[in-house]
Design a protein around this motif. Structure first.
Motif, PDB file in Angstrom:
ATOM      1  N   LYS A 112      -9.757  -3.203   2.394  1.00  0.00           N
ATOM      2  CA  LYS A 112     -11.289  -3.112   2.948  1.00  0.00           C
ATOM      3  C   LYS A 112     -11.803  -4.326   1.878  1.00  0.00           C
ATOM      4  O   LYS A 112     -12.651  -4.852   2.539  1.00  0.00           O
ATOM      5  CB  LYS A 112     -11.638  -1.744   2.769  1.00  0.00           C
TER       6      LYS A 112
ATOM      7  N   GLU B  15      -4.840  -5.606   9.810  1.00  0.00           N
ATOM      8  CA  GLU B  15      -4.066  -4.493  10.003  1.00  0.00           C
ATOM      9  C   GLU B  15      -4.610  -3.374  11.051  1.00  0.00           C
ATOM     10  O   GLU B  15      -4.111  -2.616  11.792  1.00  0.00           O
ATOM     11  CB  GLU B  15      -3.564  -3.747   8.778  1.00  0.00           C
TER      12      GLU B  15
ATOM     13  N   LYS C 296       0.432  -4.644  -6.822  1.00  0.00           N
ATOM     14  CA  LYS C 296      -0.567  -5.341  -6.747  1.00  0.00           C
ATOM     15  C   LYS C 296      -0.921  -5.881  -8.231  1.00  0.00           C
ATOM     16  O   LYS C 296      -1.561  -6.892  -8.275  1.00  0.00           O
ATOM     17  CB  LYS C 296      -1.808  -4.591  -6.220  1.00  0.00           C
TER      18      LYS C 296
ATOM     19  N   LYS D  43     -12.734  10.792 -12.712  1.00  0.00           N
ATOM     20  CA  LYS D  43     -11.898  10.027 -13.507  1.00  0.00           C
ATOM     21  C   LYS D  43     -12.799   9.402 -14.871  1.00  0.00           C
ATOM     22  O   LYS D  43     -12.427   9.156 -15.709  1.00  0.00           O
ATOM     23  CB  LYS D  43     -10.750   9.208 -12.866  1.00  0.00           C
TER      24      LYS D  43
ATOM     25  N   HIS E   1      -2.891   0.644  13.973  1.00  0.00           N
ATOM     26  CA  HIS E   1      -2.058  -0.689  13.460  1.00  0.00           C
ATOM     27  C   HIS E   1      -1.296  -1.014  14.375  1.00  0.00           C
ATOM     28  O   HIS E   1      -0.485  -2.323  14.342  1.00  0.00           O
ATOM     29  CB  HIS E   1      -1.308  -0.428  12.176  1.00  0.00           C
TER      30      HIS E   1
ATOM     31  N   TYR F 165       0.890  -1.121  -0.082  1.00  0.00           N
ATOM     32  CA  TYR F 165       0.011   0.036   0.083  1.00  0.00           C
ATOM     33  C   TYR F 165       0.786   1.214   0.173  1.00  0.00           C
ATOM     34  O   TYR F 165       1.664   1.408   0.830  1.00  0.00           O
ATOM     35  CB  TYR F 165      -0.935   0.222   1.187  1.00  0.00           C
TER      36      TYR F 165
HETATM   37  P1  JHZ Z   1      -7.158   2.880   0.096  1.00  0.00           P
HETATM   38  C1  JHZ Z   1      -4.884   0.566   3.505  1.00  0.00           C
HETATM   39  O1  JHZ Z   1      -6.014   0.403   3.231  1.00  0.00           O
HETATM   40  C2  JHZ Z   1      -4.285  -0.197   4.357  1.00  0.00           C
HETATM   41  P2  JHZ Z   1      -7.102   0.220   1.815  1.00  0.00           P
HETATM   42  C3  JHZ Z   1      -3.784   0.383   5.528  1.00  0.00           C
HETATM   43  N1  JHZ Z   1      -4.224  -0.443   6.551  1.00  0.00           N
HETATM   44  C4  JHZ Z   1      -4.762   1.513   6.051  1.00  0.00           C
HETATM   45  O2  JHZ Z   1      -5.034   1.936   7.011  1.00  0.00           O
HETATM   46  C5  JHZ Z   1      -5.188   2.453   4.735  1.00  0.00           C
HETATM   47  O3  JHZ Z   1      -4.618   2.166   3.476  1.00  0.00           O
HETATM   48  C6  JHZ Z   1      -4.831   3.873   5.102  1.00  0.00           C
HETATM   49  C7  JHZ Z   1      -6.474   2.212  -5.721  1.00  0.00           C
HETATM   50  N2  JHZ Z   1      -6.392   3.234  -6.571  1.00  0.00           N
HETATM   51  O4  JHZ Z   1      -6.468   3.892   0.295  1.00  0.00           O
HETATM   52  C8  JHZ Z   1      -5.027   2.477  -4.812  1.00  0.00           C
HETATM   53  C9  JHZ Z   1      -7.077   2.772  -7.897  1.00  0.00           C
HETATM   54  O5  JHZ Z   1      -6.722   1.958  -8.400  1.00  0.00           O
HETATM   55  O6  JHZ Z   1      -8.676   3.090   0.186  1.00  0.00           O
HETATM   56  C10 JHZ Z   1      -4.975   1.423  -3.763  1.00  0.00           C
HETATM   57  O7  JHZ Z   1      -4.683   0.196  -4.029  1.00  0.00           O
HETATM   58  N3  JHZ Z   1      -7.623   3.979  -8.805  1.00  0.00           N
HETATM   59  C11 JHZ Z   1      -2.340   1.096   5.615  1.00  0.00           C
HETATM   60  O8  JHZ Z   1      -6.234  -0.517   0.949  1.00  0.00           O
HETATM   61  C12 JHZ Z   1      -6.748   1.376  -3.574  1.00  0.00           C
HETATM   62  O9  JHZ Z   1      -7.318   1.691  -4.706  1.00  0.00           O
HETATM   63  C13 JHZ Z   1      -7.853   5.204  -8.113  1.00  0.00           C
HETATM   64  O10 JHZ Z   1      -8.084   6.145  -8.817  1.00  0.00           O
HETATM   65  O11 JHZ Z   1      -8.329  -0.182   2.260  1.00  0.00           O
HETATM   66  C14 JHZ Z   1      -7.184   2.445  -2.394  1.00  0.00           C
HETATM   67  O12 JHZ Z   1      -6.928   1.887  -1.118  1.00  0.00           O
HETATM   68  C15 JHZ Z   1      -7.745   5.563  -6.599  1.00  0.00           C
HETATM   69  C16 JHZ Z   1      -7.876   6.812  -5.826  1.00  0.00           C
HETATM   70  C17 JHZ Z   1      -7.228   4.409  -5.869  1.00  0.00           C
HETATM   71  O13 JHZ Z   1      -6.589   1.945   1.410  1.00  0.00           O
END
Ligand code: JHZ
Length: 393
Positions: free
Chosen positions: A307, A201, A332, A372, A158, A61
């Protein structure tokens, strides 16, 4: 006494993306149950996984992956500079540098145990300790100079050992120094029925009333609080040592506490009500996927989040429901989501010719993603959101 209120089944580690080679291997699973401690008002998962298994050199991440987070860190860094004028900042959990990159290299230090991420900030010449935050490290970092500001976003929730963490923080703060924590809000999590905030986490999802109790044990107190939109609704807590009289306690703190008490975050019955909503949410989401299958529509996933791991495995969804996920994170791509084993493909703009519906794994970035994908939406493309209740939009 901790009372269990939610059972999300046996779950794999949320960020252990599976390589093609290991597709047939058995994954590590653990029982994901969530409980409420009525004495400390703390909500936590009941069985924890060792930090080394989760936060290591393969951590996928990256905070900088979304525009929303880059902007949010940049804006908050600007506020910090004008309001607090810190001369020395430590960030606990600096990830790929989304926050520290907004500061002069001379005044900021990152702490990031995931070596692959620490490598990124080191390469950019930001002093980074690729270690877990603890008292020994804090003494090393602050040997010559104490910190005016310690910042930590989406990290404290975490870490299991409060004693070590907060003692290390107390060791490191200067007389006027402050701690700023930013983590998902339990109130928002319950209001959104965002049960996917629970995974290996996220040991804790904090409320103000629970954090207050933890901090008291370390002579720390919250002097201000801000609600932010990030990660589906978070709280930014401004914290000081009780002996630090430089800041007065803002009335926002009492306001937030009252809001939480009014909602019932201090009562087990509130969490039991939440569980009922989670059951309903699961049932409805499965129904939606079934109906899409009947119509033979092309369904993919958008954002292979940690999530999503909870949702897919709890609801028993797999590649029969979602053909593949799109994600922008290089680590990923071409791997498979833990448990559900759905392939993650390199992101391409959604095209109505190939895709009818996208399940929004990254629902917390809805605004950014909808902007987007406006061509897809204009052409009749749809999304599935499961918060606050499952629906097609
Ligand atoms: P996102 C992670 O959780 C893990 P996750 C951790 N435990 C935590 O607390 C939070 O983050 C903060 C992708 N994406 O931020 C990127 C696109 O592909 O919701 C990421 O893989 N296109 C540390 O994984 C994911 O989505 C896009 O346009 O639940 C987003 O992950 C955008 C905006 C994102 O956190």
């Amino acid at each position: 006494m901790i009372k269990k209120f939610l059972d999300l089944g046996y779950q794999p580690l949320a960020n252990s993306f599976v390589t093609k080679k290991k597709l047939k291997h058995r994954e590590n699973r653990f029982k994901l149950e969530v409980g409420f401690d009525s004495k400390n008002y703390l909500v936590s998962i009941l069985k924890t996984v060792s930090k080394e298994k989760m936060f290591n050199k393969n951590y996928p991440y990256k905070s900088s992956e979304s525009n929303t987070m880059r902007k949010s860190f940049k804006e908050f860094a600007r506020i910090i500079k004008t309001k607090f004028k810190p001369k020395f900042i430590i960030e606990i959990g600096s990830n790929d540098g989304a926050f520290i990159r907004n500061f002069n290299r001379k005044i900021v230090v990152g702490v990031e145990p995931c070596k692959n991420l620490a490598q990124i900030t080191k390469k950019n010449n930001y002093k980074t300790y690729a270690e877990y935050w603890n008292q020994k490290l804090s003494k090393k970092i602050t040997k010559n100079k104490k910190a005016d500001l310690i910042y930590s976003a989406n990290t404290l929730s975490h870490i299991e050992n409060f004693n070590e963490i907060f003692k290390a923080i107390n060791n490191s703060l200067s007389e006027k120094g402050i701690l700023i924590l930013e983590d998902p809000s339990l109130l928002k999590c319950l209001q959104n029925v965002a049960y996917d905030q629970f995974y290996c986490e996220h040991i804790y999802v904090f409320s103000t009333i629970s954090l207050k109790k933890i901090l008291e044990k370390f002579n720390l107190e919250i002097f201000n609080i801000e609600n932010t939109k990030t990660h589906g609704g978070s709280n930014r807590y401004f914290i000081k040592n009780k002996n630090n009289n430089f800041y007065v306690i803002n009335k926002n703190v009492k306001k937030e506490i009252n809001k939480e008490l009014k909602f019932g975050l201090n009562k087990l019955s509130t969490y039991k009500k939440f569980t009922k909503k989670v059951f309903k949410s699961k049932k409805k989401l499965i129904e939606i996927f079934k109906s899409l299958k009947k119509k033979n529509l092309s369904v993919i996933g958008y954002g292979a989040t940690a999530k999503s791991c909870t949702v897919l495995n709890y609801c028993g969804l797999n590649k029969n429901n979602i053909k593949y996920f799109y994600d922008t994170t290089s680590y990923k791509i071409n791997k498979y989501l833990p448990g559900s084993k759905i392939l993650v493909k390199k992101y391409k703009k959604l095209d109505i010719k190939d895709i009818d519906v996208a399940y929004l794994g990254a629902w917390n970035f809805k605004d950014e993603i909808f902007k987007k994908e406006k061509t897809f939406i204009k052409s009749g493309g749809k999304f599935i959101m499961h918060v606050p209740y499952p629906k097609i939009i």
